[in-house]
Design a protein around this motif. Structure first.
Motif, mmCIF file in Angstrom:
data_model
loop_
_atom_site.group_PDB
_atom_site.id
_atom_site.type_symbol
_atom_site.label_atom_id
_atom_site.label_comp_id
_atom_site.label_asym_id
_atom_site.label_seq_id
_atom_site.Cartn_x
_atom_site.Cartn_y
_atom_site.Cartn_z
ATOM 1 N N ILE A 1 0.824 -1.203 0.000
ATOM 2 C CA ILE A 1 0.000 0.000 0.000
ATOM 3 C C ILE A 1 0.860 1.257 0.000
ATOM 4 O O ILE A 1 0.425 2.321 -0.409
ATOM 5 C CB ILE A 1 -0.940 -0.048 1.229
ATOM 6 N N LYS A 2 2.125 1.094 0.399
ATOM 7 C CA LYS A 2 3.033 2.254 0.480
ATOM 8 C C LYS A 2 3.240 2.905 -0.879
ATOM 9 O O LYS A 2 3.471 4.095 -0.980
ATOM 10 C CB LYS A 2 4.397 1.801 0.998
ATOM 11 N N PHE A 3 3.154 2.093 -1.935
ATOM 12 C CA PHE A 3 3.427 2.620 -3.264
ATOM 13 C C PHE A 3 2.265 3.427 -3.816
ATOM 14 O O PHE A 3 2.388 4.064 -4.846
ATOM 15 C CB PHE A 3 3.736 1.469 -4.228
ATOM 16 N N LYS A 4 1.128 3.360 -3.132
ATOM 17 C CA LYS A 4 -0.085 3.970 -3.655
ATOM 18 C C LYS A 4 0.090 5.466 -3.915
ATOM 19 O O LYS A 4 -0.261 5.970 -4.981
ATOM 20 C CB LYS A 4 -1.199 3.735 -2.666
ATOM 21 N N SER A 5 0.683 6.141 -2.943
ATOM 22 C CA SER A 5 0.805 7.596 -3.093
ATOM 23 C C SER A 5 1.748 7.942 -4.242
ATOM 24 O O SER A 5 1.594 8.968 -4.895
ATOM 25 C CB SER A 5 1.299 8.207 -1.799
ATOM 26 N N MET A 6 2.708 7.046 -4.492
ATOM 27 C CA MET A 6 3.658 7.338 -5.562
ATOM 28 C C MET A 6 3.058 7.005 -6.929
ATOM 29 O O MET A 6 3.157 7.785 -7.868
ATOM 30 C CB MET A 6 4.923 6.514 -5.340
ATOM 31 N N LEU A 7 2.420 5.825 -7.023
ATOM 32 C CA LEU A 7 1.930 5.381 -8.319
ATOM 33 C C LEU A 7 0.651 6.081 -8.723
ATOM 34 O O LEU A 7 0.386 6.265 -9.891
ATOM 35 C CB LEU A 7 1.682 3.869 -8.289
ATOM 36 N N GLN A 8 -0.180 6.440 -7.725
ATOM 37 C CA GLN A 8 -1.472 7.009 -8.076
ATOM 38 C C GLN A 8 -1.549 8.465 -7.672
ATOM 39 O O GLN A 8 -2.525 8.912 -7.085
ATOM 40 C CB GLN A 8 -2.582 6.212 -7.404
ATOM 41 N N ALA A 9 -0.490 9.197 -7.993
ATOM 42 C CA ALA A 9 -0.496 10.621 -7.686
ATOM 43 C C ALA A 9 -1.574 11.296 -8.525
ATOM 44 O O ALA A 9 -1.661 11.085 -9.727
ATOM 45 C CB ALA A 9 0.861 11.225 -7.999
ATOM 46 N N GLY A 10 -2.411 12.046 -7.886
ATOM 47 C CA GLY A 10 -3.451 12.760 -8.612
ATOM 48 C C GLY A 10 -4.726 11.978 -8.794
ATOM 49 O O GLY A 10 -5.675 12.475 -9.376
ATOM 50 N N VAL A 11 -4.751 10.712 -8.317
ATOM 51 C CA VAL A 11 -5.976 9.928 -8.405
ATOM 52 C C VAL A 11 -6.539 9.831 -6.997
ATOM 53 O O VAL A 11 -5.899 9.252 -6.115
ATOM 54 C CB VAL A 11 -5.718 8.515 -8.963
ATOM 55 N N GLY A 12 -7.667 10.379 -6.765
ATOM 56 C CA GLY A 12 -8.181 10.470 -5.396
ATOM 57 C C GLY A 12 -9.130 9.364 -5.028
ATOM 58 O O GLY A 12 -10.182 9.622 -4.453
ATOM 59 N N THR A 13 -8.795 8.106 -5.363
ATOM 60 C CA THR A 13 -9.659 6.993 -4.982
ATOM 61 C C THR A 13 -8.977 6.195 -3.902
ATOM 62 O O THR A 13 -7.896 5.672 -4.115
ATOM 63 C CB THR A 13 -9.941 6.093 -6.197
ATOM 64 N N LYS A 14 -9.629 6.114 -2.753
ATOM 65 C CA LYS A 14 -8.934 5.542 -1.605
ATOM 66 C C LYS A 14 -8.761 4.038 -1.702
ATOM 67 O O LYS A 14 -7.718 3.509 -1.358
ATOM 68 C CB LYS A 14 -9.742 5.865 -0.337
ATOM 69 N N ASP A 15 -9.796 3.334 -2.179
ATOM 70 C CA ASP A 15 -9.782 1.882 -2.068
ATOM 71 C C ASP A 15 -9.196 1.189 -3.273
ATOM 72 O O ASP A 15 -9.253 -0.021 -3.388
ATOM 73 C CB ASP A 15 -11.222 1.379 -1.874
ATOM 74 N N MET A 16 -8.600 1.937 -4.183
ATOM 75 C CA MET A 16 -8.098 1.292 -5.386
ATOM 76 C C MET A 16 -6.826 0.511 -5.082
ATOM 77 O O MET A 16 -5.992 0.938 -4.296
ATOM 78 C CB MET A 16 -7.855 2.332 -6.467
ATOM 79 N N ASP A 17 -6.741 -0.623 -5.725
ATOM 80 C CA ASP A 17 -5.560 -1.466 -5.604
ATOM 81 C C ASP A 17 -4.319 -0.670 -6.043
ATOM 82 O O ASP A 17 -4.369 0.010 -7.060
ATOM 83 C CB ASP A 17 -5.768 -2.670 -6.553
ATOM 84 N N PRO A 18 -3.209 -0.743 -5.281
ATOM 85 C CA PRO A 18 -2.020 -0.001 -5.720
ATOM 86 C C PRO A 18 -1.426 -0.500 -7.031
ATOM 87 O O PRO A 18 -0.512 0.118 -7.556
ATOM 88 C CB PRO A 18 -1.034 -0.166 -4.568
ATOM 89 N N ARG A 19 -1.968 -1.607 -7.569
ATOM 90 C CA ARG A 19 -1.438 -2.063 -8.859
ATOM 91 C C ARG A 19 -1.844 -1.156 -10.000
ATOM 92 O O ARG A 19 -1.194 -1.149 -11.033
ATOM 93 C CB ARG A 19 -1.943 -3.475 -9.140
#
Lengths: 260, 124
Positions: free
Chosen positions: A156-174
């Protein structure tokens, strides 16, 4: 624990044509542009005058004598060493012997050393300017799109890096956004550049940054280095060599090598 | 007196430029094949561990083929001198460990890039 259902997101296939391919093509083209810009901007080293060439070559002579002494016979090595050490210590090869012992000139005021610094500055600029431009271009046009799914799971740590600008909380970090595709391109395109431009290309900034991180070789003839001190250090290195030749005991080795 | 290893190097010297050229050739081959493996892994639709395993197996296979086809024949035709202990690989590359493992790390970034791209294109 129940199996977490695999998230599926229906995306417009046009996303590929209008986001994925443009970013990839722009990345490849900037790499090629950077390579040719570096080639064009690299200035040929200025020819040195006679005395500074002599200074550098004589120091190199001492170094090659030190590293290849085993190829010389004992007498020949000692003769060479005596000549070189005497000349080094008297400062016979110095560019201007009068300035011996004085501190080296300030590299900022020396015009010949400004060239090297300008070259470095140019390289830095050639890396920084395209990067900032592309980053801001992607941020301005493509931020907030989810374009792809990574084939391997991430924490989950990668979420902020990979999904910058996407404001969906429950999305898979993939799921990754366009800016992370940019980063992936930046790391992975080296092999493409190798293929397109040959091996010693200047296209990938990553390789250059790696080179800067690594231990740098001490500058040999750079600005701000006192040649007299280099000569004295080299004379000391030569003086402590304990000579031996490769031909020592060669008969023994030959006889061992012969098998009947 | 010099150590035995130092003496070996002086008797049969290795040219650093040629060593660098050899490893650069290998590096080129590996980064190109890594991208191709990424494409095939993406088309096959491999995920997580199976994809990385695929990459590991095939990059080691590439290195093994390189060893068998390029290095072993020259080694057979000119056996190593009796004094050198480095073996066949030591004549062409810096160290055997370097030879076998460098390929895996060299191409990993390229593999992940093309794997992601083709996985995204095919499976989406």
């Amino acid at each position: 624990m129940a199996q977490v259902p695999v998230q599926t997101i229906h995306r417009d296939p046009q996303l590929f044509y209008w986001i994925l391919f443009p970013i990839t093509i722009v990345m490849i083209l900037t790499g090629i542009l950077r390579h040719y810009a570096t080639v064009l901007m690299s200035s040929a080293p200025k020819p040195l005058d006679l005395r500074s060439t002599r200074e550098q070559r004589s120091l190199l002579h001492g170094i090659s004598l030190r590293s290849n002494f085993h190829a010389l016979s004992r007498r020949s090595f000692h003769t060479r060493r005596d000549v070189v050490i005497t000349a080094y210590e008297s400062g016979a090869y110095l560019k201007d012997p009068d300035r011996k012992g004085q501190p080296p000139a300030n590299p900022m005021t020396d015009p010949s050393s400004m060239d090297g610094m300008m070259g470095m500055m140019k390289n830095q600029m050639a890396m920084i300017i395209p990067n900032t431009l592309i980053m801001s271009w992607i941020n301005a046009f493509f931020s907030g799109y989810v374009i792809m799914k990574l084939p391997f799971p991430l924490t989950i740590k990668f979420k902020s890096m990979l999904q910058a600008g996407v404001g969906t909380k429950d999305m898979d970090p993939r799921w990754m956004s366009s800016i992370s595709w940019y980063f992936l391109c930046m790391f992975g395109l080296q092999s493409v550049f190798n293929f397109l431009l040959g091996n010693d290309n200047a296209a990938s900034q990553m390789a250059q940054q790696m080179g800067q991180m690594g231990p740098q070789a001490p500058q040999m003839f750079g600005p701000g280095v006192d040649p007299n001190k280099q000569f004295l250090a080299e004379a000391e290195n030569l003086a402590v060599i304990e000579h031996h030749s490769v031909l020592d005991g060669v008969e023994q080795r030959l006889l061992e090598g012969i098998r009947i | 007196m010099p150590s035995q290893q130092e003496l070996d190097l002086q008797i049969s010297p290795l040219v650093q430029e040629s060593l660098a050229h050899n490893s650069r050739t290998l590096h080129n081959l590996q980064s190109l094949t890594a991208s191709l493996f990424g494409i095939s892994a993406g088309i096959l639709g491999l995920e997580s561990y199976s994809g990385f395993l695929f990459y590991l197996v095939f990059s080691l296979l590439t290195t093994a083929l390189f060893y068998l086809l390029r290095i072993a024949p020259t080694a057979l035709s000119s056996p190593a001198s009796p004094t050198s202990k480095a073996g066949v690989l030591g004549r062409y590359f810096r160290s055997p460990l370097d030879f076998w493992t460098a390929g895996v790390t060299n191409g990993l970034a390229g593999f992940i890039l093309t794997w992601t791209l083709f996985y995204g294109l095919v499976r989406a």
